[in-house]
Design a protein around this motif. Structure first.
Motif, PDB file in Angstrom:
ATOM      1  N   PRO A 128       1.279  -1.648   0.368  1.00 36.72           N
ATOM      2  CA  PRO A 128      -0.314   0.218   0.533  1.00 36.72           C
ATOM      3  C   PRO A 128       0.704   0.978   0.013  1.00 36.72           C
ATOM      4  O   PRO A 128       0.328   2.342  -0.561  1.00 36.72           O
ATOM      5  CB  PRO A 128      -0.796  -0.034   1.041  1.00 36.72           C
ATOM      6  N   THR A 129       2.341   1.201   0.371  1.00 38.66           N
ATOM      7  CA  THR A 129       2.785   2.131   0.460  1.00 38.66           C
ATOM      8  C   THR A 129       3.239   2.438  -0.366  1.00 38.66           C
ATOM      9  O   THR A 129       3.792   3.715  -1.258  1.00 38.66           O
ATOM     10  CB  THR A 129       3.740   2.028   1.660  1.00 38.66           C
ATOM     11  N   HIS A 130       3.545   1.581  -1.604  1.00 33.18           N
ATOM     12  CA  HIS A 130       4.415   1.549  -2.805  1.00 33.18           C
ATOM     13  C   HIS A 130       2.851   0.922  -3.443  1.00 33.18           C
ATOM     14  O   HIS A 130       3.620   0.609  -4.311  1.00 33.18           O
ATOM     15  CB  HIS A 130       5.613   1.013  -2.917  1.00 33.18           C
ATOM     16  N   PRO A 131       1.924   1.707  -4.239  1.00 31.43           N
ATOM     17  CA  PRO A 131       0.859   1.591  -4.965  1.00 31.43           C
ATOM     18  C   PRO A 131       1.799   1.984  -6.463  1.00 31.43           C
ATOM     19  O   PRO A 131       1.731   2.600  -7.050  1.00 31.43           O
ATOM     20  CB  PRO A 131       0.192   2.239  -4.655  1.00 31.43           C
ATOM     21  N   LYS A 132       0.712   0.764  -7.523  1.00 27.01           N
ATOM     22  CA  LYS A 132       1.521   0.619  -8.814  1.00 27.01           C
ATOM     23  C   LYS A 132       0.156   2.075  -9.216  1.00 27.01           C
ATOM     24  O   LYS A 132      -1.308   1.817  -8.959  1.00 27.01           O
ATOM     25  CB  LYS A 132       1.379  -0.621  -9.471  1.00 27.01           C
ATOM     26  N   PRO A 133       0.705   2.692  -9.497  1.00 24.75           N
ATOM     27  CA  PRO A 133      -0.408   4.233 -10.740  1.00 24.75           C
ATOM     28  C   PRO A 133      -0.959   3.062 -11.200  1.00 24.75           C
ATOM     29  O   PRO A 133      -0.957   2.145 -12.059  1.00 24.75           O
ATOM     30  CB  PRO A 133       0.863   5.128 -11.762  1.00 24.75           C
ATOM     31  N   ALA A 134      -2.415   3.632 -11.789  1.00 29.28           N
ATOM     32  CA  ALA A 134      -3.673   2.990 -12.815  1.00 29.28           C
ATOM     33  C   ALA A 134      -2.891   2.989 -14.434  1.00 29.28           C
ATOM     34  O   ALA A 134      -2.398   4.896 -14.132  1.00 29.28           O
ATOM     35  CB  ALA A 134      -4.624   3.444 -12.249  1.00 29.28           C
ATOM     36  N   ASP A 135      -2.879   2.101 -14.418  1.00 21.76           N
ATOM     37  CA  ASP A 135      -2.835   2.343 -16.131  1.00 21.76           C
ATOM     38  C   ASP A 135      -3.615   2.580 -16.674  1.00 21.76           C
ATOM     39  O   ASP A 135      -5.365   2.845 -16.168  1.00 21.76           O
ATOM     40  CB  ASP A 135      -1.979   1.301 -16.688  1.00 21.76           C
ATOM     41  N   GLU A 136      -3.636   2.976 -18.354  1.00 28.59           N
ATOM     42  CA  GLU A 136      -4.669   3.631 -19.196  1.00 28.59           C
ATOM     43  C   GLU A 136      -5.497   2.467 -19.437  1.00 28.59           C
ATOM     44  O   GLU A 136      -7.089   2.935 -19.479  1.00 28.59           O
ATOM     45  CB  GLU A 136      -4.010   3.990 -20.371  1.00 28.59           C
ATOM     46  N   TRP A 137      -5.485   1.528 -18.705  1.00 28.61           N
ATOM     47  CA  TRP A 137      -6.470   0.533 -18.830  1.00 28.61           C
ATOM     48  C   TRP A 137      -7.778   0.238 -17.966  1.00 28.61           C
ATOM     49  O   TRP A 137      -8.700  -0.390 -17.642  1.00 28.61           O
ATOM     50  CB  TRP A 137      -6.275  -1.640 -19.077  1.00 28.61           C
ATOM     51  N   GLY A 138      -6.999   1.076 -16.298  1.00 29.28           N
ATOM     52  CA  GLY A 138      -8.023   0.618 -15.772  1.00 29.28           C
ATOM     53  C   GLY A 138      -8.751   1.588 -16.250  1.00 29.28           C
ATOM     54  O   GLY A 138      -8.795   2.559 -16.550  1.00 29.28           O
ATOM     55  N   THR A 139     -10.074   1.013 -15.241  1.00 31.52           N
ATOM     56  CA  THR A 139     -11.668   1.928 -15.286  1.00 31.52           C
ATOM     57  C   THR A 139     -11.823   2.683 -13.580  1.00 31.52           C
ATOM     58  O   THR A 139     -13.269   2.895 -14.025  1.00 31.52           O
ATOM     59  CB  THR A 139     -13.358   0.750 -15.028  1.00 31.52           C
ATOM     60  N   ARG A 140     -11.063   2.108 -13.270  1.00 32.71           N
ATOM     61  CA  ARG A 140     -11.557   2.779 -11.405  1.00 32.71           C
ATOM     62  C   ARG A 140     -10.924   4.458 -11.446  1.00 32.71           C
ATOM     63  O   ARG A 140     -10.105   5.306 -11.675  1.00 32.71           O
ATOM     64  CB  ARG A 140     -10.414   2.249  -9.788  1.00 32.71           C
ATOM     65  N   ALA A 141     -11.749   4.783 -10.820  1.00 33.40           N
ATOM     66  CA  ALA A 141     -11.733   6.683 -11.314  1.00 33.40           C
ATOM     67  C   ALA A 141     -11.882   7.421  -9.843  1.00 33.40           C
ATOM     68  O   ALA A 141     -11.101   8.120  -9.701  1.00 33.40           O
ATOM     69  CB  ALA A 141     -13.259   7.180 -11.632  1.00 33.40           C
ATOM     70  N   ILE A 142     -12.141   6.654  -8.505  1.00 30.05           N
ATOM     71  CA  ILE A 142     -12.420   6.924  -7.119  1.00 30.05           C
ATOM     72  C   ILE A 142     -11.565   6.524  -6.651  1.00 30.05           C
ATOM     73  O   ILE A 142     -11.193   5.665  -5.876  1.00 30.05           O
ATOM     74  CB  ILE A 142     -13.792   6.784  -7.000  1.00 30.05           C
ATOM     75  N   GLY A 143     -10.647   7.735  -5.218  1.00 25.86           N
ATOM     76  CA  GLY A 143     -10.036   7.192  -4.511  1.00 25.86           C
ATOM     77  C   GLY A 143      -8.750   6.497  -4.723  1.00 25.86           C
ATOM     78  O   GLY A 143      -8.161   5.519  -5.094  1.00 25.86           O
ATOM     79  N   PRO A 144      -7.812   5.886  -3.394  1.00 27.37           N
ATOM     80  CA  PRO A 144      -6.821   5.512  -3.757  1.00 27.37           C
ATOM     81  C   PRO A 144      -6.711   4.579  -3.333  1.00 27.37           C
ATOM     82  O   PRO A 144      -7.738   3.956  -2.511  1.00 27.37           O
ATOM     83  CB  PRO A 144      -5.843   6.756  -2.738  1.00 27.37           C
ATOM     84  N   GLY A 145      -5.316   3.221  -3.332  1.00 29.34           N
ATOM     85  CA  GLY A 145      -5.178   1.709  -2.776  1.00 29.34           C
ATOM     86  C   GLY A 145      -5.933   1.217  -4.196  1.00 29.34           C
ATOM     87  O   GLY A 145      -5.604   0.416  -5.309  1.00 29.34           O
ATOM     88  N   PRO A 146      -7.321   0.400  -4.091  1.00 35.57           N
ATOM     89  CA  PRO A 146      -7.502  -0.204  -4.650  1.00 35.57           C
ATOM     90  C   PRO A 146      -8.130  -0.308  -6.067  1.00 35.57           C
ATOM     91  O   PRO A 146      -8.173  -0.632  -7.246  1.00 35.57           O
ATOM     92  CB  PRO A 146      -8.527  -0.976  -4.347  1.00 35.57           C
ATOM     93  N   GLU A 147      -7.523   1.647  -6.721  1.00 36.60           N
ATOM     94  CA  GLU A 147      -7.476   1.758  -8.057  1.00 36.60           C
ATOM     95  C   GLU A 147      -6.652   0.941  -9.285  1.00 36.60           C
ATOM     96  O   GLU A 147      -7.470   0.701 -10.195  1.00 36.60           O
ATOM     97  CB  GLU A 147      -7.633   3.218  -8.295  1.00 36.60           C
ATOM     98  N   ALA A 148      -5.465   0.731  -8.467  1.00 34.44           N
ATOM     99  CA  ALA A 148      -4.555   0.095  -9.190  1.00 34.44           C
ATOM    100  C   ALA A 148      -4.645  -1.775  -9.495  1.00 34.44           C
ATOM    101  O   ALA A 148      -3.930  -2.496  -9.999  1.00 34.44           O
ATOM    102  CB  ALA A 148      -3.327   0.564  -8.533  1.00 34.44           C
ATOM    103  N   THR A 149      -5.796  -2.307  -8.934  1.00 39.11           N
ATOM    104  CA  THR A 149      -6.336  -3.587  -9.168  1.00 39.11           C
ATOM    105  C   THR A 149      -7.678  -4.005  -9.561  1.00 39.11           C
ATOM    106  O   THR A 149      -8.682  -2.600  -9.620  1.00 39.11           O
ATOM    107  CB  THR A 149      -6.105  -4.395  -7.371  1.00 39.11           C
ATOM    108  N   ASP A 158      -7.564  -3.026   2.498  1.00 39.68           N
ATOM    109  CA  ASP A 158      -7.117  -1.853   1.505  1.00 39.68           C
ATOM    110  C   ASP A 158      -6.569  -2.202   0.349  1.00 39.68           C
ATOM    111  O   ASP A 158      -6.906  -1.407  -0.752  1.00 39.68           O
ATOM    112  CB  ASP A 158      -5.378  -1.785   2.408  1.00 39.68           C
ATOM    113  N   ALA A 159      -5.770  -3.541  -0.573  1.00 41.55           N
ATOM    114  CA  ALA A 159      -5.558  -3.687  -1.792  1.00 41.55           C
ATOM    115  C   ALA A 159      -6.762  -3.345  -2.482  1.00 41.55           C
ATOM    116  O   ALA A 159      -7.047  -3.005  -3.863  1.00 41.55           O
ATOM    117  CB  ALA A 159      -4.998  -4.550  -1.658  1.00 41.55           C
TER     118      ALA A 159
END
Ligand SMILES: [Zn+2]
Ligand SMILES: [Zn+2]
Length: 926
Positions: A35-56, A492-493
């Motif tokens: 959680p302290t080094h989250p992977k950035p959301a890439d262009e394929w991610g659909t997440r828009a809200i909040g930190p954490g699970p947006e990268a999964t 968290d993830a």
């Protein structure tokens, strides 16, 4: 030889092997991201809200019953989830598909009770503890078949995170949820009417009641008015035995017919009990029947409510096993249906029965044992549904959860706005026992740990004998499966999860309850409190005649059986190719057969490739060891040398197809994605590119041959990756073969999903190839019409504009080979009038063949073509003169339409000319 693929494609031989490999290698296990080094959301991610699970990307498997076997509905559901999950995983997102099974209270208990019955025993003979032990035993032996089936079918779930709703950790979450809700005043205990199964001896949920329109009777009975000589009130009932528990007769306060009876009493026949005439405008409708209704608060949910409104006594007359009890007077001890007969006879004898009429009764039956449900007053535990429901409505209104297809949003709101308090206790032995302890003094202790004595009087306490509704525990998913109530790194993830794919039938029972409970318990969670962001509701799988599959109709298809015949890949592809959102699937094996043929085609293409590659290796020209995979970070196809038209074309098509699949899957348009990849692999790659490139594989020039091999294998390997989410097995087998034991990843499922590179698309090449294909297909068709023998090569004549002519000239070899042409000459004059010629907007072509043309047939063909084109022209003219259309349509569409109209006009001219020529020729000949 490493590439000695078996001659025939045999899915049975490869699928089990890879399925086992995937599980053993733990390929689909995903580490909890840091959680302290989250992977950035890439262009394929659909997440828009909040930190954490947006990268999964996380999906919870709708947990099948531990007693369950895979059926077609699961097969569709799992195929859709797996396609999305594999695609996202290959696209580089940490992807978790969370598996588990549901303990399925009543279904599992029934299984074991049947087993006991076969031994001549019942659960009471064993006692609770021994019975529960027996169920665990059963579960260990027979439970989870469906998960084994999922493993065999290659579902890419993370098996290390598998849960069972009754395991210790999940049970702890259930207990915690119950205690918290109780402490917050959101769980209470009270007497209410519930659906009761006298066979299973438990309350059952609405979902477990099957309503059947059943022919029955309605009886009209007179209740004499006290203090009046001949007057009586007429009531009607479909369950006369319940009248023994009547405590009032209700009329509408506005009903003039009964105004004089307000405050009077009537005599309840058979029981000789005086009961009041009450006014209740909710229960009594003057428009319906006689306007007067009997009120039985203990045996009917509406009467129960009326009883509370009017302070009526509750008299129970039917006991837990469906027999009349001590309050039923002379009927005591009779089964409820025997009592019904007896009551009717006695009413008739006493002159109280006025009429018996046929009536369709919406009979509720226990879905497990088919016993008629008895609405029964009993003490149960309830969840107070507000404010949980309001919050669950709010999150959907605010778009924090989205439903696809969108129409389900409305259904959801309708349900949620009419929701009642939720009865969560069940009188079963198998399930989560309610964490409440009773004392003789009346004290009830609700606690996380079992108390040793009563907090009030110090006396001994006993745990509540009921268990919780199964939907209570599954309603806690996904937060409970990710570790709640602990604050875990997984929560968290992965929380909120990204997507839920499930069926319409449990939208309310499961989906809505997850929203209510998760939003409540996860309130304030930093990633958001909703359990999931998107809900995709999949369709139903029907039989080929669009009939619902049912055991009674005998049209149920067993997916395992079909898989054994055609392979998992073909069945998956069939379902995907038919899975248009909101449209039910009419599953037909003929489709599966043709997708098996698709797999076969790919298999044969691979054999052809490897045969040539092996030859090239022997000749020292090129070997697979030189093949370099496209790096994970690259888009398009790296290292592809686009030197010829077919190269530029296939590269462009590949990139366009990658984009189209991406767009389709992002919108759950599985059918479009499947069609696009099918057409590309079979039509463009196998049928065209392979044929076009063949001569270059054998080129004298080594460099030319090497480039050809490199390109051929690159596109093939890329196409396997495109297809992999849909057909994971055959693509794994062939992909591993391409890398010859040195794959860049353990599995194709971990390779990169092709991403479109706009620099590699080439519209010019696509247009040029389309015209070339048009020419080759035209010549093939002409030859077929002329019934030319396969082997015979024939000269052709072409009339074309200069740039088209140049292109044909450049690709002369391809035309000659693929259309069996010997000698291609260009002529200055139009061939539109020539008999047996084909005209397109860009060229005319004629096969020179000395065979008489059937003038009548040719005239027929031309006339048909003319009619079609004339219609198209009229349509185009209509649209292009329609102001409303022109103002709305994108400029590109209008442009395209104008272009097409010009083409059609040219074609019509040409056909007219050909017809004239034909008439002239025929006239001259006659
Ligand atoms: Zn039952
Ligand atoms: Zn006590």
């Amino acid at each position: 030889m490493p590439h000695d693929l078996p001659k025939a494609y045999d899915p049975g031989a490869i699928e089990a092997r890879w399925a086992e490999y995937w599980v053993q290698e733990k390929l689909f296990h995903v580490e909890t991201p840091n959680p302290t080094h989250p992977k950035p959301a890439d262009e394929w991610g659909t997440r828009a809200i909040g930190p954490g699970p947006e990268a999964t990307f996380t999906v919870t498997l709708p947990p099948p019953n531990v007693t369950g076997h895979l059926h077609m509905g699961h097969m569709l559901e799992h195929t859709e989830i797996d396609i999305i999950i594999r695609w996202r995983r290959m696209s580089g997102v940490p992807t978790l598909w969370l598996p588990g099974t549901d303990h399925a209270g009543i279904a599992t208990q029934l299984m074991v009770e049947r087993q006991l019955a076969a031994e001549g025993k019942n659960r009471r003979d064993l006692g609770r503890e021994a019975f529960v032990a027996r169920v665990w035993d059963w579960k260990r032996h027979y439970g989870g078949v469906i998960l084994q089936q999922m493993k065999r079918l290659g579902a890419s779930v993370d098996w290390s995170r598998e849960y069972f709703t009754m395991d210790e950790r999940m049970s702890g979450a259930v207990r915690e949820a119950f205690v918290r809700l109780y402490e917050e005043g959101l769980i209470y205990r009270g007497k209410y009417i519930v659906n009761w199964c006298p066979r299973c001896i438990t309350a059952v949920s609405d979902l477990e009641v099957v309503h059947e329109e059943t022919p029955g009777k309605i009886w009209e009975i007179r209740y004499p008015v006290i203090g009046s000589k001949d007057e009586y009130v007429l009531v009607a009932t479909t369950r006369p035995e319940t009248m023994l528990g009547d405590t009032a007769v209700a009329v509408n306060s506005a009903d003039e017919r009964y105004r004089h009876l307000h405050g009077k009493q009537v005599l309840l026949p058979l029981m000789n009990r005086e009961i009041p005439v009450i006014t209740d405008d909710i229960l009594a409708n003057p428009e319906f029947g006689t306007g007067a209704v009997k009120v039985t608060p203990s045996h009917d949910p509406n009467d129960f409510e009326a009883g509370l409104r009017n302070n009526l006594p509750q008299i129970e007359v039917i006991n837990e096993v469906g027999r009349m009890n001590e309050n039923a007077g002379p009927y005591r001890g009779l089964d409820r249906f025997e009592a019904r007969q007896k009551v009717i006879e006695d009413l008739e004898r006493g002159g109280f029965l006025v009429a018996t009429k046929d009536y369709i009764v919406p009979l509720g039956k226990c879905s497990r044992c088919k016993t008629t449900i008895e609405p029964r007053l009993s003490t149960q535990w309830f969840v107070k549904i507000q404010p949980l429901a309001d919050r669950a409505i709010e999150v959907v209104e605010r778009g924090e959860i989205k439903f696809v297809p969108e129409m389900y949003t409305k259904t959801y709101f309708e349900w949620m706005r009419n929701i009642h308090d939720w009865c969560i206790s069940r009188q079963l032995w198998w399930g989560h026992r309610i964490p409440a302890w009773h004392c003789k003094c009346g004290e009830i202790l609700v606690a996380r740990e079992a108390p040793t004595k009563c907090a009030r009087c110090g006396g001994p306490v006993e745990q509540d004998s009921d268990v919780l509704d199964t939907w209570f525990s599954s309603g806690l998913l996904p937060c409970s499966a990710l570790g709640w109530p602990e604050s875990t790194p997984d929560l968290d993830a992965f929380y909120p999860t990204t997507l839920l794919i499930t069926g319409f039938d449990i939208l309310f029972f499961w989906v809505a309850r997850m929203v209510m409970l998760n939003c409540h318990f996860m309130r304030g969670h930093k990633g958001g409190d909703v359990p999931f962001r998107n809900v995709y509701i999949h369709a139903l799988v029907r039989d080929a005649e669009r009939q619902k599959m049912s055991k009674t109709k005998g049209n149920v298809m067993d997916p395992i059986e079909i898989i054994e015949r055609y392979g998992t890949d073909a069945v998956r592809f069939t379902l995907a190719a038919m899975a248009a959102p909101g449209t039910d699937i009419a599953f037909s094996e003929s489709r599966t057969e043709s997708y098996r043929a698709f797999a076969n085609k790919i298999w044969n293409a691979a054999r052809f490739l490897f045969m040539n590659v092996d030859r090239a290796q022997e000749a020292g020209v090129w070997s697979l060891a030189e093949f370099r995979a496209t790096p994970v970070s690259a888009s398009g196809i790296a290292g592809f040398k686009a030197e010829t038209l077919e190269d530029r074309w296939i590269l462009s098509r590949f990139n366009r197809v990658a984009q189209e699949i991406h767009d389709a899957l992002e919108n759950y348009r599985f059918h479009e994605a499947a069609h696009v990849v099918y057409h590309f692999f079979w039509g463009e790659y196998c049928d065209w590119y392979l044929e076009l490139i063949k001569p270059r594989l054998a080129a004298e020039n080594r460099e030319e041959a090497r480039a050809a091999y490199e390109n051929l294998i690159s596109i093939f390997e890329g196409a396997l990756r495109l297809l992999s989410p849909f057909m994971p097995f055959i693509t794994e087998e062939l992909w591993q073969a391409v890398y010859d034991g040195r794959p860049p990843a353990k599995s194709i499922a971990l390779a990169a999903y092709p991403q479109a590179d706009s620099a590699q698309t080439n519209t010019e090449a696509e247009t040029e190839m389309a015209i070339l294909q048009d020419l080759i297909v035209s010549v093939r068709n002409l030859r077929a019409e002329l019934k030319v023998e396969q082997k015979q090569r024939l000269p052709i004549e072409i009339h074309a504009l200069e740039d088209v002519r140049d292109s044909f000239e450049r690709n002369r070899g391809a035309v000659e080979r693929l259309a069996n042409v010997e000698g291609m000459t260009f002529v200055e004059q139009s061939l539109a009038k020539a008999a047996g010629a084909r005209s397109t907007a860009r060229f005319d072509v004629r096969v020179l063949y000395e065979r008489k043309i059937d003038v009548a047939a040719e005239r027929d063909r031309l006339n048909k073509e003319l009619a079609k084109l004339t219609q198209e022209l009229a349509r185009a003219n209509g649209q292009l003169s329609n102001e409303a259309f022109l103002s709305k349509a994108p400029a590109k569409v209008v442009e395209g339409l104008k272009k097409r109209r010009a083409e059609v006009e040219v074609l019509i001219e040409k056909i007219r000319a050909a017809l004239d020529e034909l008439e002239g020729g025929a006239a001259a000949a006659s």
